[in-house]
Design an enzyme around this catalytic site. Sequence first.
Site, short mmCIF file in Angstrom:
data_model
loop_
_atom_site.label_atom_id
_atom_site.label_comp_id
_atom_site.label_asym_id
_atom_site.label_seq_id
_atom_site.Cartn_x
_atom_site.Cartn_y
_atom_site.Cartn_z
N SER A 253 8.01 8.21 1.61
CA SER A 253 8.18 6.78 2.07
C SER A 253 9.52 6.28 1.94
CB SER A 253 7.05 5.80 1.42
OG SER A 253 7.22 6.10 -0.11
N THR B 67 2.44 -34.42 28.34
CA THR B 67 1.17 -33.85 27.96
C THR B 67 0.89 -32.92 29.21
OG1 THR B 67 -0.19 -35.60 28.66
CG2 THR B 67 0.31 -35.72 26.41
N HIS B 68 0.16 -32.01 29.26
CA HIS B 68 -0.10 -31.05 30.31
C HIS B 68 1.16 -30.68 31.29
CE1 HIS B 68 -4.16 -32.22 29.43
NE2 HIS B 68 -3.82 -33.66 29.43
N ASN C 49 21.68 -17.56 30.30
CA ASN C 49 20.55 -17.61 29.94
C ASN C 49 20.28 -17.79 28.24
OD1 ASN C 49 20.17 -16.53 32.33
ND2 ASN C 49 20.58 -14.47 31.91
N GLU D 167 14.64 -17.13 23.92
CA GLU D 167 13.63 -16.15 24.75
C GLU D 167 13.18 -15.25 23.55
OE1 GLU D 167 14.93 -16.89 29.17
OE2 GLU D 167 15.58 -14.98 28.48
N GLN E 23 0.34 2.33 1.47
CA GLN E 23 1.74 2.59 1.72
C GLN E 23 2.12 2.16 2.91
OE1 GLN E 23 3.83 6.31 0.24
NE2 GLN E 23 3.84 6.97 2.50
N1 ARG Z 1 4.79 5.27 -1.94
C1 ARG Z 1 3.64 4.75 -2.39
C2 ARG Z 1 3.14 3.45 -1.88
O1 ARG Z 1 4.06 2.87 -1.17
C3 ARG Z 1 3.73 4.55 -3.95
C4 ARG Z 1 2.65 4.84 -4.85
C5 ARG Z 1 2.02 6.16 -4.93
N2 ARG Z 1 0.91 6.41 -5.49
C6 ARG Z 1 0.18 7.39 -5.51
N3 ARG Z 1 -0.79 7.36 -6.37
N4 ARG Z 1 0.34 8.23 -4.64
O2 ARG Z 1 2.15 3.13 -1.96
#
Ligand code: ARG
Length: 513
Positions: free
Chosen positions: A22, A155-156, A285, A290, A322
């Site tokens: 992550s 309105t509308h 524009n 938008e 995660q």
């Molecule tokens: N990268 C994980 C998350 O964002 C961190 C926690 C990980 N914990 C675990 N038991 N693998 O949730």
Amino acid sequence: MALWGGRFTQAADTRFKEFNDSLRFDYRLAEQDIIGSVAWSKALRSVGVLTEAEQQKLELALNELKLSVMEDPEQILKSDAEDIHSWVEQQLIDRVGDLGKKLHTGRSRNDQVATDLKLWCRQQGQQLLLALDRLQVQLVTVASENQSTVLPGYTHLQRAQPVTFAHWCLAYVEMFERDYSRLADAMSRFDSCPLGSGALAGTAYPIDREALAHSLGFQRATRNSLDSVSDRDHVMELMSVASVSMLHLSRMAEDLIFYNSGESNFIELADTVTSGSSLMPQKKNPDALELIRGKTGRVYGAMASMMMTVKALPLAYNKDMQEDKEGLFDALDTWHDCLEMATLCFEGITINAQRTLEAAMQGYSNATELADYLVAKGIPFREAHHIVGVAVVTAINKGCALEELSLDEMKAFSDVIEDDVYPILTIESCLEKRCALGGVASEQVSYAIGEAEKRLEGRYSPQIKVRNARLTDVDAIEGMVLTGPIRVKTYPVSVMSWCEISACSRSLNIKVK
Ligand code: ARG
């Protein structure tokens, strides 16, 4: 190296590693992870896991790391660490050697990530409060400059009754006021610290979790370790506040797009927030507006996706969680950008007051006035409504406004109509009659502007003034210390700071962290 290698004999498949890691998005939690780690090192010191010297060495290294990260956050992305927690730990070990390996004692990434994310939410929430505030201030400014700018009210999407541009601005000030209070409310609900909840069952060290929570600026510690590590209500709440506010922004954008259209021609947006067409040279524009309207969808999408992720998840932590970050980061970034962009649109807006007045005068928006006039002359409202309907059709067929019909023509609809009808049919009269609280009469609008200004000014003027302590304060401070730590929210700075006040014998030591 992964944090959990001991049990494994085979390396992770690179495809799994890519799927699982992550770091590419949670690198945004670096600062929070470091701040949380400093607080944890102090907690470990308090239970004798670290010596004073060890804790100080770790704290110094963590602070150096924080500076380096603030200078160059992208450096993190060059690493192949699994997540931000592993990255910080590895960096610490690189800096202080084996001592760095002690920091994770009694802590799990589960309580760590929950804490980091709450700290991040708090910081981001404060930025969003400020952005909402800036937009409201801008709207009130435009309102006070346009108190006499008449605007057709719809309105509308049919012209209904005249209002003023100021009144329109103030309607959105109200919506953003509710968003502000919803956000502040959500923030107070997640003002509790999960650190010290361990993986799920709590930490095995006798840490004072309330003190730990206070040291991180939280109001209190969370109460149940299972809930602490698996609670993502704050993520969903923030996204739902963002969704409602985006909905408000999209309505405002839509109104302005319509006002800016060639057909309405009520406003002109500045060159700074519009773009041209590659083919049609005459076009300008309203892209900023938008995009605000368009980006609303992705914020709802992120909220729905998070709710689907958490639905039916068993207690406690599961890796599904995660998935909370990318949607949250994107939703809050988007909301923040849209608030900023909306503010920018109002900075350079030109209102074509002549055109809005003309439009308000067309479309029979004074028909209700004529009905009220008939009622005042003793005709029941339902009947008056019908008479005016006939008058409007006659005027449409003649191609004129109601007030352009002669008295003889008027009398054909009802013989109670006299010369005194004409002043009633003016725009000024239509506006001024709406003089009850919240109405469009100039007196009410100027009152509403004054009230809004007071609310906005009051928001950031500190209720608690900070001054140097005097010896005569000792007793009062001792009293406060007995009732727990004192927190001073120092909006509008981005990091909530708090005052720790300690009274030792009769000497004072006030530290502002
Ligand atoms: N990268 C994980 C998350 O964002 C961190 C926690 C990980 N914990 C675990 N038991 N693998 O949730």
